[in-house]
Write a protein that holds these residues in place. Sequence first.
Motif, PDB file in Angstrom:
ATOM      1  N   GLN A   1       0.945  -1.242  -0.104  1.00 12.85           N
ATOM      2  CA  GLN A   1      -0.016   0.061   0.044  1.00 12.85           C
ATOM      3  C   GLN A   1       0.917   1.246  -0.050  1.00 12.85           C
ATOM      4  O   GLN A   1       0.485   2.168   0.539  1.00 12.85           O
ATOM      5  CB  GLN A   1      -0.892  -0.038   1.293  1.00 12.85           C
ATOM      6  N   ILE A   2       2.051   1.300  -0.507  1.00  9.68           N
ATOM      7  CA  ILE A   2       2.889   2.489  -0.395  1.00  9.68           C
ATOM      8  C   ILE A   2       2.042   3.495  -1.380  1.00  9.68           C
ATOM      9  O   ILE A   2       1.585   3.073  -2.395  1.00  9.68           O
ATOM     10  CB  ILE A   2       4.216   1.993  -1.327  1.00  9.68           C
ATOM     11  N   ASP A   3       2.398   4.615  -0.709  1.00 14.99           N
ATOM     12  CA  ASP A   3       1.872   5.844  -1.555  1.00 14.99           C
ATOM     13  C   ASP A   3       0.084   5.961  -1.104  1.00 14.99           C
ATOM     14  O   ASP A   3      -0.603   6.987  -1.694  1.00 14.99           O
ATOM     15  CB  ASP A   3       1.864   6.239  -3.018  1.00 14.99           C
ATOM     16  N   GLU A   4      -0.271   5.015  -0.445  1.00 10.30           N
ATOM     17  CA  GLU A   4      -1.887   5.077  -0.094  1.00 10.30           C
ATOM     18  C   GLU A   4      -1.813   5.871   1.388  1.00 10.30           C
ATOM     19  O   GLU A   4      -1.126   5.400   2.140  1.00 10.30           O
ATOM     20  CB  GLU A   4      -2.243   3.445  -0.376  1.00 10.30           C
ATOM     21  N   HIS A   5      -3.132   6.276   1.464  1.00 11.33           N
ATOM     22  CA  HIS A   5      -3.378   6.787   2.948  1.00 11.33           C
ATOM     23  C   HIS A   5      -4.055   5.447   3.794  1.00 11.33           C
ATOM     24  O   HIS A   5      -5.118   4.939   3.084  1.00 11.33           O
ATOM     25  CB  HIS A   5      -4.379   7.937   2.928  1.00 11.33           C
ATOM     26  N   VAL A   6      -3.616   5.334   4.845  1.00  4.36           N
ATOM     27  CA  VAL A   6      -3.838   4.126   5.458  1.00  4.36           C
ATOM     28  C   VAL A   6      -4.088   4.467   6.893  1.00  4.36           C
ATOM     29  O   VAL A   6      -3.474   5.514   7.483  1.00  4.36           O
ATOM     30  CB  VAL A   6      -2.688   2.900   5.696  1.00  4.36           C
ATOM     31  N   THR A   7      -4.901   3.648   7.708  1.00  7.51           N
ATOM     32  CA  THR A   7      -5.151   3.837   9.174  1.00  7.51           C
ATOM     33  C   THR A   7      -4.762   2.500   9.888  1.00  7.51           C
ATOM     34  O   THR A   7      -5.223   1.500   9.458  1.00  7.51           O
ATOM     35  CB  THR A   7      -6.567   4.217   9.579  1.00  7.51           C
TER      36      THR A   7
ATOM     37  N   PHE B   1      -3.125   5.318  13.898  1.00  6.21           N
ATOM     38  CA  PHE B   1      -2.361   6.278  13.435  1.00  6.21           C
ATOM     39  C   PHE B   1      -2.871   6.258  11.872  1.00  6.21           C
ATOM     40  O   PHE B   1      -3.115   5.150  11.289  1.00  6.21           O
ATOM     41  CB  PHE B   1      -0.817   5.743  13.378  1.00  6.21           C
ATOM     42  N   ALA B   2      -2.719   7.621  11.204  1.00  5.55           N
ATOM     43  CA  ALA B   2      -3.079   7.685   9.968  1.00  5.55           C
ATOM     44  C   ALA B   2      -2.324   8.486   9.070  1.00  5.55           C
ATOM     45  O   ALA B   2      -1.840   9.569   9.504  1.00  5.55           O
ATOM     46  CB  ALA B   2      -4.566   8.308   9.883  1.00  5.55           C
TER      47      ALA B   2
END
Length: 730
Positions: A58-64, A120-121
């Motif tokens: 998930q590189i470059d994606e916004h994650v929580t 964490f996001a």
Amino acid sequence: MEHVPALDEDLKKTLGPATAKVLAEQLGLHTALDLLHHYPRRYAERGELTSLAELADQIDEHVTVVAQVADARILTFNGGRGKRLEVTITDGSGRLQLVFFGAGVHKPHKDLLPGTRAMFAGKVGMFNRKLQLSHPAYEPLGADASDRDAATAFANQLIPIYPACAKMESWKIAKCVDAVLPSAQDAVDPLPPALREGRALVPLTEALLKIHRPGTKADIEDARQRLKWDEAFVLQVALARRRHADSQLPAVPRRPLPGGLLDSFDAKLPFTLTQGQQTVSKEIFDDLATEHPMHRLLQGEVGSGKTLVALRAMLAVVDSGGQAAMLAPTEVLAQQHHRSITEMMGELAEGGILGGSDQGTKVVLLTGSMGMPARRQALLDLVTGEAGIVIGTHALIEDKVQFHDLGLVVVDEQHRFGVEQRDALRSKGKQPPHLLVMTATPIPRTVAMTVFGDLETSVLDQLPAGRSPIATHVVPSKDKPHFLARAWERVREEVEKGHQAYVVCPRIGDGEDDPKKKSAEDDGDKRPPLAVVEIAEQLTRGPLAGLAVEVLHGRMDPADKDDVMRRFAAGEVKVLVATTVIEVGVNVPNSTVMVIMDADRFGVSQLHQLRGRVGRGSAPGLCLLVSEMHEASPARSRLAAVAATLDGFELSRIDLEQRREGDVLGQAQSGVRSSLRMLAVIEDEEVIAQAREEATRVVAEDPALEHLPGLRTALDALLDTEREQYLEKG
């Protein structure tokens, strides 16, 4: 009394202009109803450690993520003037580094003590080959739980994790959802009561409450099942109404003439049709003989003989006094089709020409780059009916193109055309012409039922006798450079045997294409994609010196393109270094080997399409997928999947699982924008198939949906103007 926002109320009224602006611009959410349909991506339990192991994809994606602080330390740099806080978090499955800089280090240093659990996001990045979140937003968990009962409730609560963005973290979206959740009680239920009760589905209001604020995992499952049915059913009703409307349109029946053009063509074929070709031809001829327009999708593996099946349909229409038009996405492909169809027909393609057959017809080509005299003659042949068959690009769609009696439109590689283009050609018939859509991209059954749900489907999955197998191998050029050297030796060996080769590159390299554009898997250190012009030069000076090497790409002058393709087809050019302009329809049976450079930059289905250009004669084909990607990377596992199977349907499933579905009703098929929020077309095959049956039955009983106002409302919401046109013109 507390204000309950109306479902169609702008979010500004409920959430304020600043929050509403971010939701609209970043996530496309404008009303309370939009927000209610913005479902959580997953759920974290406060007592659970959520997986960090999946972040590598998930590189470059916004994650929580939900995790626990393992350690935190402040480091100095620039002689003590700069400060950096590094926090390591863990969840048992992996570790992740968080970094904070400058004046922003003090608060997190105080908040994020070892042992603290928090959400964490942020955006997943890579630094020194380690995953990290830079300046993430965070929300400590458990701080407010003072007494034992509250703590227990808090620990067992399911936390919804929403698809989020940099300016709006998941927990902020959760607060916004809380503000509009009371309006779920006004949601109009689209499912007919008998269907809902018969399938034991919960009411829509209950489903919306359970999906956003579940008490248990069973609540989530109930809600998901119900919301999947909504999406599948409403979509299938839209398609069933389209099919029903099509079945009411008039069309001229087109039947082949006994002893006519089709019979003459069949008599001179040097081979027997495969069983699959015979079956599919019968389905098409049965459709053509009816008084309603045929709407059929013909999908088949590369080289399964779709063009021959389409040509026989066109000849049947010409037999009946009509004309047939084939629309191809590129000039290269239009010229290739024209060449192969006139070769297959022989003197039957020379109607009205000295030496041509009495039963023949004229087969004309119409493209944008044709000279004026040839173009004028082609237009004249179409309007007088002299030409029974025309093959062309979007130049066929122009207003000045008139037909004598257009009876059949064949669209090749339909995914390359906007619906408007297809519709413009169909509108040139005095009555709606029959429509045959062809694709060499195998489509899983459920996708065919959704993306092409208004078309009947025929599948050609049998290769004609004499077609050779294609061996595919991955060439890891960085780890094993001698493998690449051997690849060029193999090309030389094939040319010495009298065969030809393709070398495919992702970029042209003529200065106009931009090497700064990176694929999703690029990191900052990665070089630009390899280019046709540069690779051709390296090969002619190095490993393929002395061989006739030429380039082919989309920005060449059309006459030069045609000249190169003609000389390659004639065997004068031995190695063609090209972009994906050769992906569809190019047929040179003497080509036996293809080398695809930077193969990791192409999609699974695209690699399968490209590979289908070799092994089209009696000699076996070889496809070499060259990549610098590491063996453990997702890109290399994609390439391994392509090398492992020649089954295009299996590969299309893999491709779809990786790309996500896209907007099945709109023209964006990339997976970014989707009208399917809950339904996964691969996993939910059973729901889609059942919904199609139910929808067909409902529309047959009540085409205008007069007795189902809730369903009509849902349909109006789904079919905004753009999608309405898409279906209307489909």
